[in-house]
Scaffold this motif. Structure first.
Motif, PDB file in Angstrom:
ATOM      1  N   LYS A 311      35.199  30.737  28.263  1.00 34.81           N
ATOM      2  CA  LYS A 311      35.085  29.967  27.153  1.00 34.81           C
ATOM      3  C   LYS A 311      33.655  30.145  26.763  1.00 34.81           C
ATOM      4  O   LYS A 311      33.322  30.049  25.295  1.00 34.81           O
ATOM      5  N   LYS A 312      32.650  29.890  27.444  1.00 35.46           N
ATOM      6  CA  LYS A 312      31.245  29.569  27.194  1.00 35.46           C
ATOM      7  C   LYS A 312      30.477  30.906  27.175  1.00 35.46           C
ATOM      8  O   LYS A 312      29.201  31.001  26.988  1.00 35.46           O
ATOM      9  N   GLY A 313      30.852  32.094  27.405  1.00 30.89           N
ATOM     10  CA  GLY A 313      30.401  33.361  27.530  1.00 30.89           C
ATOM     11  C   GLY A 313      30.604  34.153  28.737  1.00 30.89           C
ATOM     12  O   GLY A 313      31.787  33.748  29.311  1.00 30.89           O
ATOM     13  N   PHE A 314      29.631  34.913  28.896  1.00 28.52           N
ATOM     14  CA  PHE A 314      29.962  36.135  30.018  1.00 28.52           C
ATOM     15  C   PHE A 314      29.421  35.387  31.319  1.00 28.52           C
ATOM     16  O   PHE A 314      28.125  34.796  31.279  1.00 28.52           O
ATOM     17  N   VAL A 315      29.954  35.725  32.637  1.00 31.51           N
ATOM     18  CA  VAL A 315      29.622  35.274  33.676  1.00 31.51           C
ATOM     19  C   VAL A 315      29.505  36.424  34.683  1.00 31.51           C
ATOM     20  O   VAL A 315      30.559  37.176  34.861  1.00 31.51           O
ATOM     21  N   PHE A 316      28.487  36.758  35.341  1.00 33.81           N
ATOM     22  CA  PHE A 316      28.246  37.726  36.667  1.00 33.81           C
ATOM     23  C   PHE A 316      29.385  37.639  37.562  1.00 33.81           C
ATOM     24  O   PHE A 316      29.509  36.539  38.126  1.00 33.81           O
ATOM     25  N   VAL A 317      29.946  38.750  37.880  1.00 34.38           N
ATOM     26  CA  VAL A 317      30.905  38.817  38.629  1.00 34.38           C
ATOM     27  C   VAL A 317      30.386  39.532  39.920  1.00 34.38           C
ATOM     28  O   VAL A 317      30.374  39.128  41.130  1.00 34.38           O
ATOM     29  N   LYS A 318      29.895  40.799  39.805  1.00 33.05           N
ATOM     30  CA  LYS A 318      29.510  41.735  40.970  1.00 33.05           C
ATOM     31  C   LYS A 318      28.612  42.991  40.188  1.00 33.05           C
ATOM     32  O   LYS A 318      28.939  43.294  38.931  1.00 33.05           O
ATOM     33  N   GLU A 319      27.889  43.559  40.945  1.00 33.57           N
ATOM     34  CA  GLU A 319      27.383  44.913  40.651  1.00 33.57           C
ATOM     35  C   GLU A 319      27.899  45.810  41.803  1.00 33.57           C
ATOM     36  O   GLU A 319      28.048  45.600  43.070  1.00 33.57           O
ATOM     37  N   THR A 320      28.209  46.952  41.326  1.00 31.75           N
ATOM     38  CA  THR A 320      29.140  48.026  42.090  1.00 31.75           C
ATOM     39  C   THR A 320      28.702  49.454  41.351  1.00 31.75           C
ATOM     40  O   THR A 320      27.926  49.620  40.533  1.00 31.75           O
ATOM     41  N   THR A 321      29.476  50.533  41.978  1.00 30.97           N
ATOM     42  CA  THR A 321      29.474  51.566  41.151  1.00 30.97           C
ATOM     43  C   THR A 321      30.754  52.077  40.523  1.00 30.97           C
ATOM     44  O   THR A 321      31.767  51.504  40.912  1.00 30.97           O
ATOM     45  N   ALA A 322      30.484  52.936  39.661  1.00 30.79           N
ATOM     46  CA  ALA A 322      31.946  53.126  39.105  1.00 30.79           C
ATOM     47  C   ALA A 322      32.951  53.917  40.121  1.00 30.79           C
ATOM     48  O   ALA A 322      34.108  53.781  40.112  1.00 30.79           O
ATOM     49  N   ALA A 323      32.314  54.715  40.900  1.00 33.13           N
ATOM     50  CA  ALA A 323      33.150  55.458  41.902  1.00 33.13           C
ATOM     51  C   ALA A 323      33.862  54.441  42.864  1.00 33.13           C
ATOM     52  O   ALA A 323      34.791  54.623  43.553  1.00 33.13           O
ATOM     53  N   GLU A 324      33.473  53.234  43.147  1.00 31.38           N
ATOM     54  CA  GLU A 324      34.000  52.157  43.794  1.00 31.38           C
ATOM     55  C   GLU A 324      34.990  51.346  43.125  1.00 31.38           C
ATOM     56  O   GLU A 324      35.891  50.701  43.699  1.00 31.38           O
ATOM     57  N   TYR A 325      34.613  50.950  41.683  1.00 30.07           N
ATOM     58  CA  TYR A 325      35.308  50.220  41.040  1.00 30.07           C
ATOM     59  C   TYR A 325      36.424  50.720  40.495  1.00 30.07           C
ATOM     60  O   TYR A 325      37.923  50.197  40.373  1.00 30.07           O
ATOM     61  N   PHE A 326      36.493  52.243  40.087  1.00 31.25           N
ATOM     62  CA  PHE A 326      37.723  52.851  39.664  1.00 31.25           C
ATOM     63  C   PHE A 326      38.289  53.732  40.658  1.00 31.25           C
ATOM     64  O   PHE A 326      37.780  54.433  41.320  1.00 31.25           O
ATOM     65  N   ARG A 327      39.860  53.954  40.585  1.00 35.43           N
ATOM     66  CA  ARG A 327      40.283  54.730  41.576  1.00 35.43           C
ATOM     67  C   ARG A 327      40.204  56.464  41.321  1.00 35.43           C
ATOM     68  O   ARG A 327      40.478  56.566  39.907  1.00 35.43           O
ATOM     69  N   ASN A 328      40.227  57.110  42.239  1.00 34.73           N
ATOM     70  CA  ASN A 328      40.114  58.730  41.855  1.00 34.73           C
ATOM     71  C   ASN A 328      38.890  58.952  41.204  1.00 34.73           C
ATOM     72  O   ASN A 328      38.992  59.881  40.186  1.00 34.73           O
ATOM     73  N   TRP A 329      37.717  58.248  41.202  1.00 32.57           N
ATOM     74  CA  TRP A 329      36.589  58.531  40.049  1.00 32.57           C
ATOM     75  C   TRP A 329      36.173  60.050  40.730  1.00 32.57           C
ATOM     76  O   TRP A 329      35.901  60.222  41.989  1.00 32.57           O
ATOM     77  N   PRO A 330      35.905  61.094  39.618  1.00 33.22           N
ATOM     78  CA  PRO A 330      35.555  62.223  40.082  1.00 33.22           C
ATOM     79  C   PRO A 330      34.210  62.484  40.791  1.00 33.22           C
ATOM     80  O   PRO A 330      33.390  61.713  40.067  1.00 33.22           O
ATOM     81  N   PHE A 331      34.037  63.353  41.743  1.00 32.10           N
ATOM     82  CA  PHE A 331      32.957  63.616  42.347  1.00 32.10           C
ATOM     83  C   PHE A 331      31.854  63.941  41.208  1.00 32.10           C
ATOM     84  O   PHE A 331      30.672  63.694  41.453  1.00 32.10           O
ATOM     85  N   ALA A 332      32.328  65.099  40.428  1.00 28.08           N
ATOM     86  CA  ALA A 332      31.204  65.549  39.552  1.00 28.08           C
ATOM     87  C   ALA A 332      30.613  64.537  38.556  1.00 28.08           C
ATOM     88  O   ALA A 332      29.514  64.896  37.880  1.00 28.08           O
ATOM     89  N   TRP A 333      31.037  63.272  38.489  1.00 24.51           N
ATOM     90  CA  TRP A 333      30.600  62.340  37.553  1.00 24.51           C
ATOM     91  C   TRP A 333      29.723  61.338  38.185  1.00 24.51           C
ATOM     92  O   TRP A 333      29.262  60.455  37.772  1.00 24.51           O
TER      93      TRP A 333
END
Length: 383
Positions: A311-333
């Motif tokens: 309600k009061k805005g954005f709150v930091f959750v974590k820092e990670t990589t797209a390769a870890e956050y998304f499933r089946n992230w392509p190696f070439a990216w």
């Protein structure tokens, strides 16, 4: 036929232009999809490093180019460190698939303070075991106002068709804006739709087309998005897609811009925007962001920031990589290197763009299909 042994020790081109206040000596190491060639280029770079006062090093090369299993920039960085190079001096450029893209992406790469690594007046050694380094050094000097030097060492057997100006990098296109644009066509900085039309911002141009790309138009970016003229030019700009509006970050400023009117509706302070934001994100550059399913995602070169909307805005959750956050992230990216992101209102999917490709992700964070090429018509004379 005997191999030609080429050793060119820091051959300098004649620099024309105003020097920066604190000029640096920079090394730009060009990648290769061949592991053996890459190892040779790293060894050459290490030898140059031991003879020159190098302040910063760019290793340029993406992941999986030409079907290889190499992340070129990472392999070069690791090799340089093994050779005794200070890892704090090394910056990875992980988009390039070609020599042209080595130039296109390295010239705008930024450091941890959101400043371009290559600045006018700097001396830039372009390092390789191949003469393509000559053309890259020449283009950097001619169009980026640096002292261009090439450092080539190795054994090369020339072909009858080989040219010193490798693939016309220097003489092929005298309009540098057009050269850069074509070298990464189409890699949008942001995109949006109006009715059945799609619009893409890339560099200094907005490209508009229908969904089937049967017709297209191009306009100067500032004519379509006049607020671009008012941004802090000393820092990078990053578009964060919010649906009907963007947040545009430049330096410590964050402007809310309505997509319909293209007008600034609010001005915020970037460093205060996300509660708990890590210091590195307050000062450093990132490429793009998106508000998707009440989650804010910011994409930097090797990492993403995840924040939740409260309600009061954005709150930091974590820092990670797209390769870890998304499933089946392509190696070439790579790990996270995304150019632009937007939510698709018709499907609810997340659409990501990177180096002439795009990819869709569903609401379960699953990559739907491998990346596909952005095959949009090239404009011979962009405005």
């Amino acid at each position: 036929m005997r191999k030609l042994v080429v050793i060119v020790l820091y051959f300098a081109l004649v620099f024309k232009g105003n020097a920066s206040v604190n000029p640096k000596t920079i090394m730009l190491v060009l990648g290769s999809a061949d592991a053996a060639v890459l190892e040779e280029r790293v060894a050459i770079a290490v030898r140059l490093y031991r003879t020159q006062p190098i302040q910063k090093i760019i290793v340029s090369g993406g992941c999986g180019a030409h079907g290889s299993g190499i992340c070129e920039a990472t392999a070069m960085r690791d090799g340089l460190i093994r050779g005794g190079v200070n890892d704090q001096k090394i910056y990875k450029e992980e988009n390039a698939k070609t020599t042209v893209q080595n130039y296109v992406f390295s010239r705008v790469l930024r450091d941890e303070s959101d400043q371009k690594i290559i600045q006018p007046g700097d001396t830039v050694f372009v390092v390789s075991n191949h003469w393509h380094a000559i053309a890259v050094a020449a283009r950097l000097q001619e169009y980026d106002r640096v002292v261009g030097r090439f450092y080539i060492e190795g054994s090369i057997t020339p072909k009858a068709t080989d040219k010193l100006d490798y693939v016309g990098i220097f003489n092929g296109q005298p309009d540098n804006d057009k050269f850069v644009l074509r070298g990464s066509w189409l890699t949008p900085e942001t995109c949006w739709s109006v009715g059945d039309s799609l619009y893409y911002l890339q560099n200094n141009m907005v490209y508009g087309t229908d969904k089937d790309n049967r017709s297209f138009s191009s306009k100067r970016a500032e004519d379509v998005l006049p607020f671009l003229n008012l941004l802090d030019a000393s820092h990078s700009r990053a578009f964060i897609d919010g649906g009907k509006f963007w947040w545009v970050r430049h330096g410590d400023r964050l402007w809310k811009v309505e997509k319909d009117s293209k007008k600034v509706s609010d001005k915020l302070v970037w460093s205060n925007w996300i509660t708990g934001m890590p210091e590195a994100w307050k000062k450093g550059a990132f490429n793009t962001g998106v508000l998707w399913n009440n989650t804010l995602l910011l994409f930097a070169n090797e990492k993403i920031l995840v924040a939740r909307l409260e309600k009061k805005g954005f709150v930091f959750v974590k820092e990670t990589t797209a390769a870890e956050y998304f499933r089946n992230w392509p190696f070439a990216w790579g790990k996270s290197n995304v150019a632009s992101a937007m939510g698709d209102p018709s499907t609810g999917n997340l659409i990501l763009y990177r180096n002439m490709e795009r990819m869709a992700i569903d609401q379960n964070l699953q990559v739907i299909a491998p990346p596909v090429a952005n095959k949009l018509k090239w404009i011979e004379d962009p405005k």
